[in-house]
Design a protein around this motif. Structure first.
Motif, PDB file in Angstrom:
ATOM      1  N   SER A  39       0.841  -1.185   0.000  1.00  0.00           N
ATOM      2  CA  SER A  39       0.000   0.000   0.000  1.00  0.00           C
ATOM      3  C   SER A  39       0.882   1.243   0.000  1.00  0.00           C
ATOM      4  CB  SER A  39      -0.887  -0.011   1.251  1.00  0.00           C
ATOM      5  OG  SER A  39      -1.668   1.146   1.315  1.00  0.00           O
ATOM      6  N   ARG A  41       0.215   3.949   1.556  1.00  0.00           N
ATOM      7  CA  ARG A  41       0.198   4.368   2.957  1.00  0.00           C
ATOM      8  C   ARG A  41      -0.393   3.237   3.781  1.00  0.00           C
ATOM      9  NH1 ARG A  41      -1.888  10.611   3.073  1.00  0.00           N
ATOM     10  NH2 ARG A  41      -0.263  11.419   1.715  1.00  0.00           N
ATOM     11  N   ARG A  54      -4.825   1.295   9.131  1.00  0.00           N
ATOM     12  CA  ARG A  54      -5.155   2.371   8.183  1.00  0.00           C
ATOM     13  C   ARG A  54      -4.342   2.138   6.920  1.00  0.00           C
ATOM     14  NH1 ARG A  54      -6.992   7.227  11.187  1.00  0.00           N
ATOM     15  NH2 ARG A  54      -6.930   6.692  13.396  1.00  0.00           N
ATOM     16  N   ARG A  55      -5.018   2.246   5.793  1.00  0.00           N
ATOM     17  CA  ARG A  55      -4.304   2.104   4.528  1.00  0.00           C
ATOM     18  C   ARG A  55      -5.014   2.887   3.441  1.00  0.00           C
ATOM     19  NH1 ARG A  55      -3.360  -3.701   2.905  1.00  0.00           N
ATOM     20  NH2 ARG A  55      -2.787  -2.753   0.948  1.00  0.00           N
ATOM     21  N   ARG A  56      -4.265   3.169   2.371  1.00  0.00           N
ATOM     22  CA  ARG A  56      -4.811   3.872   1.220  1.00  0.00           C
ATOM     23  C   ARG A  56      -4.360   3.133  -0.029  1.00  0.00           C
ATOM     24  NH1 ARG A  56      -4.486  10.232   0.832  1.00  0.00           N
ATOM     25  NH2 ARG A  56      -6.715  10.310   0.819  1.00  0.00           N
ATOM     26  N   ASP A  57      -5.327   2.696  -0.833  1.00  0.00           N
ATOM     27  CA  ASP A  57      -5.071   1.957  -2.067  1.00  0.00           C
ATOM     28  C   ASP A  57      -5.957   2.509  -3.174  1.00  0.00           C
ATOM     29  OD1 ASP A  57      -3.500  -0.576  -0.988  1.00  0.00           O
ATOM     30  OD2 ASP A  57      -5.167  -0.230   0.379  1.00  0.00           O
ATOM     31  N   GLN A  59      -6.729   5.336  -4.247  1.00  0.00           N
ATOM     32  CA  GLN A  59      -7.562   6.447  -3.783  1.00  0.00           C
ATOM     33  C   GLN A  59      -8.760   5.996  -2.947  1.00  0.00           C
ATOM     34  OE1 GLN A  59      -8.277   9.577  -6.571  1.00  0.00           O
ATOM     35  NE2 GLN A  59      -6.332   9.272  -7.604  1.00  0.00           N
ATOM     36  N   LYS A  61      -9.522   5.056   0.908  1.00  0.00           N
ATOM     37  CA  LYS A  61      -8.960   5.157   2.250  1.00  0.00           C
ATOM     38  C   LYS A  61      -9.733   4.206   3.165  1.00  0.00           C
ATOM     39  CE  LYS A  61      -8.279   8.564   5.881  1.00  0.00           C
ATOM     40  NZ  LYS A  61      -8.524   9.947   6.276  1.00  0.00           N
ATOM     41  N   HIS A  63     -10.046   2.511   7.152  1.00  0.00           N
ATOM     42  CA  HIS A  63      -9.705   2.565   8.571  1.00  0.00           C
ATOM     43  C   HIS A  63     -10.473   1.441   9.251  1.00  0.00           C
ATOM     44  CE1 HIS A  63      -9.935   4.765  12.680  1.00  0.00           C
ATOM     45  NE2 HIS A  63      -8.948   3.903  12.651  1.00  0.00           N
ATOM     46  N   ARG A  84     -11.613   8.681  -2.209  1.00  0.00           N
ATOM     47  CA  ARG A  84     -10.921   9.957  -2.411  1.00  0.00           C
ATOM     48  C   ARG A  84     -10.772  10.308  -3.898  1.00  0.00           C
ATOM     49  NH1 ARG A  84     -11.056  12.935   2.067  1.00  0.00           N
ATOM     50  NH2 ARG A  84     -10.303  11.810   3.861  1.00  0.00           N
TER      51      ARG A  84
END
Length: 122
Positions: A39, A41, A54-57, A59, A61, A63, A84
């Motif tokens: 990921s 983030r 928590r991760r962002r893939d 766009q 997000k 939790h 996002r």
């Protein structure tokens, strides 16, 4: 109720949530395990009786909060999904756990037998 075996080298057993973007077909999980998808983030936070991922893939997000009650045999999971990107997305969320109704010692002796008689229905 669920199969879990401690293995510090693999850490691939337990309760997991999978996500799938229906337009692209991309598949990943709310935490690093079990898909092992990198990921941009990623953050794992552990505290007493609680874990957060928590991760962002692509766009999206995520939790995920997991809390375990100190008084009762209960675990609560909550996943928040935020898009996002500027386009509408359809994300499929699927939870997974191996249900085992035998004692841990019996399941360890005959793991395939423990799964033969489990029937679930939505």
């Amino acid at each position: 109720m669920t199969r879990w075996r401690e293995d510090s080298t693999r850490d691939n057993a337990g309760v997991f949530c999978y996500l799938r973007d229906l337009s692209s077909g991309d598949v990943w999980s709310t935490s690093h395990q079990p898909t092992l998808q990198p990921s941009k983030r990623y953050e794992a936070i552990f505290s007493q009786a609680r874990a957060e991922f928590r991760r962002r893939d692509n766009q999206i997000k995520l939790h995920t909060e997991i809390a375990v009650s100190p008084e009762d045999d209960v675990e609560i999971r909550r996943t928040t999904i935020v898009n996002r990107s500027k386009v509408s997305r359809t994300i499929e969320l699927t939870s997974y756990a191996e249900v085992v109704l035998a004692a841990p010692s019996a399941d360890a002796t005959h793991p395939a037998f423990s799964n033969l008689f489990v029937q679930t229905e939505f």
